[in-house]
Write a protein that holds these residues in place. Structure first.
Motif, PDB file in Angstrom:
ATOM      1  N   GLN A 196       0.827  -1.208   0.000  1.00  0.00           N
ATOM      2  CA  GLN A 196       0.000   0.000   0.000  1.00  0.00           C
ATOM      3  C   GLN A 196       0.860   1.255   0.000  1.00  0.00           C
ATOM      4  O   GLN A 196       0.567   2.228  -0.702  1.00  0.00           O
ATOM      5  N   GLN A 197       1.944   1.239   0.780  1.00  0.00           N
ATOM      6  CA  GLN A 197       2.845   2.386   0.802  1.00  0.00           C
ATOM      7  C   GLN A 197       3.511   2.589  -0.560  1.00  0.00           C
ATOM      8  O   GLN A 197       3.569   3.711  -1.076  1.00  0.00           O
ATOM      9  N   VAL A 198       4.014   1.511  -1.110  1.00  0.00           N
ATOM     10  CA  VAL A 198       4.695   1.590  -2.409  1.00  0.00           C
ATOM     11  C   VAL A 198       3.722   2.050  -3.487  1.00  0.00           C
ATOM     12  O   VAL A 198       4.064   2.899  -4.325  1.00  0.00           O
ATOM     13  N   ALA A 199       2.488   1.526  -3.453  1.00  0.00           N
ATOM     14  CA  ALA A 199       1.504   1.890  -4.471  1.00  0.00           C
ATOM     15  C   ALA A 199       1.149   3.371  -4.397  1.00  0.00           C
ATOM     16  O   ALA A 199       1.055   4.051  -5.427  1.00  0.00           O
ATOM     17  N   LEU A 200       0.974   3.893  -3.180  1.00  0.00           N
ATOM     18  CA  LEU A 200       0.623   5.312  -3.046  1.00  0.00           C
ATOM     19  C   LEU A 200       1.772   6.197  -3.493  1.00  0.00           C
ATOM     20  O   LEU A 200       1.571   7.173  -4.222  1.00  0.00           O
ATOM     21  N   ARG A 201       2.997   5.848  -3.090  1.00  0.00           N
ATOM     22  CA  ARG A 201       4.150   6.631  -3.546  1.00  0.00           C
ATOM     23  C   ARG A 201       4.239   6.619  -5.066  1.00  0.00           C
ATOM     24  O   ARG A 201       4.450   7.665  -5.707  1.00  0.00           O
ATOM     25  N   ASN A 202       4.058   5.451  -5.655  1.00  0.00           N
ATOM     26  CA  ASN A 202       4.157   5.344  -7.111  1.00  0.00           C
ATOM     27  C   ASN A 202       3.061   6.143  -7.801  1.00  0.00           C
ATOM     28  O   ASN A 202       3.288   6.723  -8.874  1.00  0.00           O
ATOM     29  N   ARG A 203       1.862   6.159  -7.200  1.00  0.00           N
ATOM     30  CA  ARG A 203       0.774   6.932  -7.801  1.00  0.00           C
ATOM     31  C   ARG A 203       1.076   8.431  -7.790  1.00  0.00           C
ATOM     32  O   ARG A 203       0.780   9.153  -8.754  1.00  0.00           O
ATOM     33  N   ILE A 204       1.666   8.904  -6.697  1.00  0.00           N
ATOM     34  CA  ILE A 204       2.008  10.326  -6.602  1.00  0.00           C
ATOM     35  C   ILE A 204       3.049  10.693  -7.656  1.00  0.00           C
ATOM     36  O   ILE A 204       2.923  11.693  -8.390  1.00  0.00           O
ATOM     37  N   VAL A 205       4.093   9.873  -7.765  1.00  0.00           N
ATOM     38  CA  VAL A 205       5.139  10.132  -8.767  1.00  0.00           C
ATOM     39  C   VAL A 205       4.574   9.990 -10.174  1.00  0.00           C
ATOM     40  O   VAL A 205       4.836  10.817 -11.060  1.00  0.00           O
ATOM     41  N   ASP A 206       3.752   8.962 -10.383  1.00  0.00           N
ATOM     42  CA  ASP A 206       3.173   8.730 -11.701  1.00  0.00           C
ATOM     43  C   ASP A 206       2.261   9.878 -12.123  1.00  0.00           C
ATOM     44  O   ASP A 206       2.238  10.265 -13.300  1.00  0.00           O
ATOM     45  N   ALA A 207       1.514  10.425 -11.149  1.00  0.00           N
ATOM     46  CA  ALA A 207       0.627  11.552 -11.477  1.00  0.00           C
ATOM     47  C   ALA A 207       1.442  12.740 -11.977  1.00  0.00           C
ATOM     48  O   ALA A 207       1.039  13.429 -12.921  1.00  0.00           O
ATOM     49  N   TRP A 208       2.583  12.963 -11.339  1.00  0.00           N
ATOM     50  CA  TRP A 208       3.423  14.061 -11.810  1.00  0.00           C
ATOM     51  C   TRP A 208       3.922  13.786 -13.229  1.00  0.00           C
ATOM     52  O   TRP A 208       3.897  14.656 -14.094  1.00  0.00           O
ATOM     53  N   ARG A 209       4.382  12.565 -13.472  1.00  0.00           N
ATOM     54  CA  ARG A 209       4.882  12.211 -14.807  1.00  0.00           C
ATOM     55  C   ARG A 209       3.784  12.397 -15.857  1.00  0.00           C
ATOM     56  O   ARG A 209       4.038  12.930 -16.944  1.00  0.00           O
ATOM     57  N   ARG A 210       2.579  11.952 -15.542  1.00  0.00           N
ATOM     58  CA  ARG A 210       1.496  12.008 -16.513  1.00  0.00           C
ATOM     59  C   ARG A 210       1.047  13.438 -16.781  1.00  0.00           C
ATOM     60  O   ARG A 210       0.571  13.749 -17.878  1.00  0.00           O
ATOM     61  N   ARG A 211       1.191  14.313 -15.800  1.00  0.00           N
ATOM     62  CA  ARG A 211       0.866  15.731 -16.036  1.00  0.00           C
ATOM     63  C   ARG A 211       1.777  16.319 -17.100  1.00  0.00           C
ATOM     64  O   ARG A 211       1.402  17.242 -17.819  1.00  0.00           O
ATOM     65  N   HIS A 212       2.984  15.771 -17.204  1.00  0.00           N
ATOM     66  CA  HIS A 212       3.947  16.288 -18.180  1.00  0.00           C
ATOM     67  C   HIS A 212       4.006  15.445 -19.444  1.00  0.00           C
ATOM     68  O   HIS A 212       4.500  15.906 -20.467  1.00  0.00           O
TER      69      HIS A 212
END
Length: 345
Positions: free
Chosen positions: A134-150
């Motif tokens: 759960q921790q890894v998934a949430l961290r990855n989602r936060i980073v992924d959201a930033w990547r996808r914004r760009h």
């Protein structure tokens, strides 16, 4: 001149940083005001007399002054002498990046993503554990959201609850997450305060009441209902949402959280919960600084209020606990924003 007593405070550090930057008191004041304006912070006066008081120990800088100093000098509160570091904080706070790549270089995006990933891990108590999905998934989602914004594209939406006691820093941390991810930021007080005050008056109560049975049974449930409905409006449109509210009863109620998990699963929505932990002294400082009438009872009955809080344990449903004791997580958030601006501008 009489010196203000503050455990661990070393006022001379501010002077050392100012002189290292080659600034006079007047020039430092001008730069501090500009830094505060740029980041939406309130630093009344910030003239050379105020800065001199900070440097000689007669005036302890308030929360916005300390944040502005940290941003201006690109340093942490312990490095500027405002307080001793938390265990391991010296390493936690070192996220400044030098020799940055060109903004259009793909390496810039990778460097920025790394900064975000490290900030999430460093702000979390115990870091992000590789064996905690759960921790890894949430961290990855936060980073992924930033990547996808760009880079375009979007995964399924995620609902993120950010809870914590009054003055813990949950609103500031929620804004930080929203800045990074672009997810909708919904704050309970902003959405419901006017309704709450009017409803309490119509029920014969005090508009600033946040502790009586009247508020807890008649008004509080409506606040959370409105907050959740606003979240569903965003989520149903495919927009992820960050909700900032105490969530004390909710996150301690595993049955409530399970129902929310089931509803999210049925709609194809991910769910995460973050708890912002803070110490009692810092919470009181934040509450006093914002000067909200709704906090009057807490301040007038501080020991009674504090006795009902568990500052050591996080609610059982929480995925990540953010350590904001002595404002450490908010300082880290400020530094991360500053670092990203340097990388991407």
């Amino acid at each position: 001149m009489k010196s203000t007593q503050r455990p661990g405070w070393i006022p001379s550090r501010l002077r050392e940083h100012r002189e290292a930057h080659g600034l006079t008191l007047e020039a430092a004041g001008d730069l501090l005001r500009e830094t505060a304006r740029r980041h939406g912070l309130a630093v009344p006066a910030a003239n050379f007399q105020t800065l001199w008081g900070h440097e000689n120990g007669s005036i302890y800088p308030g929360p916005h002054y300390r944040r502005a100093y940290c941003l201006m000098y690109r340093a942490t509160e312990p490095q500027l002498g405002f307080r001793p570091p938390l265990p391991g904080e010296t390493e936690k706070a070192e996220i400044m990046i030098s020799d940055l790549p060109a903004p259009s270089d793909p390496a810039a995006d990778e460097a920025a993503a790394k900064v975000i990933e490290e900030a999430v891990a460093k702000a979390s108590v115990g870091g992000i554990q590789p064996d905690n999905p759960q921790q890894v998934a949430l961290r990855n989602r936060i980073v992924d959201a930033w990547r996808r914004r760009h880079g375009g594209g979007s995964p399924r939406p995620i609902l993120t609850l950010v809870g914590g006691y009054a003055g813990s820093g949950k609103t500031e941390f929620s804004r930080f997450l929203s800045d990074i991810t672009g997810w909708a930021f919904l704050d309970k007080d902003s959405l419901t305060r006017s309704m709450t005050e009017r409803l309490l008056v119509s029920l014969g109560g005090d508009p600033n009441d946040r502790h009586s049975e009247l508020y807890l049974t008649e008004v509080r449930p409506l606040e959370y209902r409105f907050l959740m409905e606003a979240a569903w409006d965003n989520l149903n449109a495919g927009t992820s949402a960050i909700l900032s509210a105490p969530f004390i009863a909710e996150l301690n109620d595993e049955a409530w959280f399970k129902r929310l998990e089931n509803r999210c699963a049925a709609k194809g929505i991910d769910l995460a919960a973050i708890w912002v932990r803070c110490d009692a002294e810092s919470m009181r400082e934040y509450i006093e600084f914002r000067g909200a009438a709704r906090d009057a009872w807490k301040l007038a009955n501080w020991e009674t209020y504090l006795a009902g809080l568990d500052l050591e344990e996080s609610p059982p449903t929480v995925h990540i606990t953010v350590d904001n004791r002595l404002g450490s997580a908010i300082t880290l958030a400020d530094q991360t924003r500053q670092t990203l601006k340097r990388i991407l501008s």
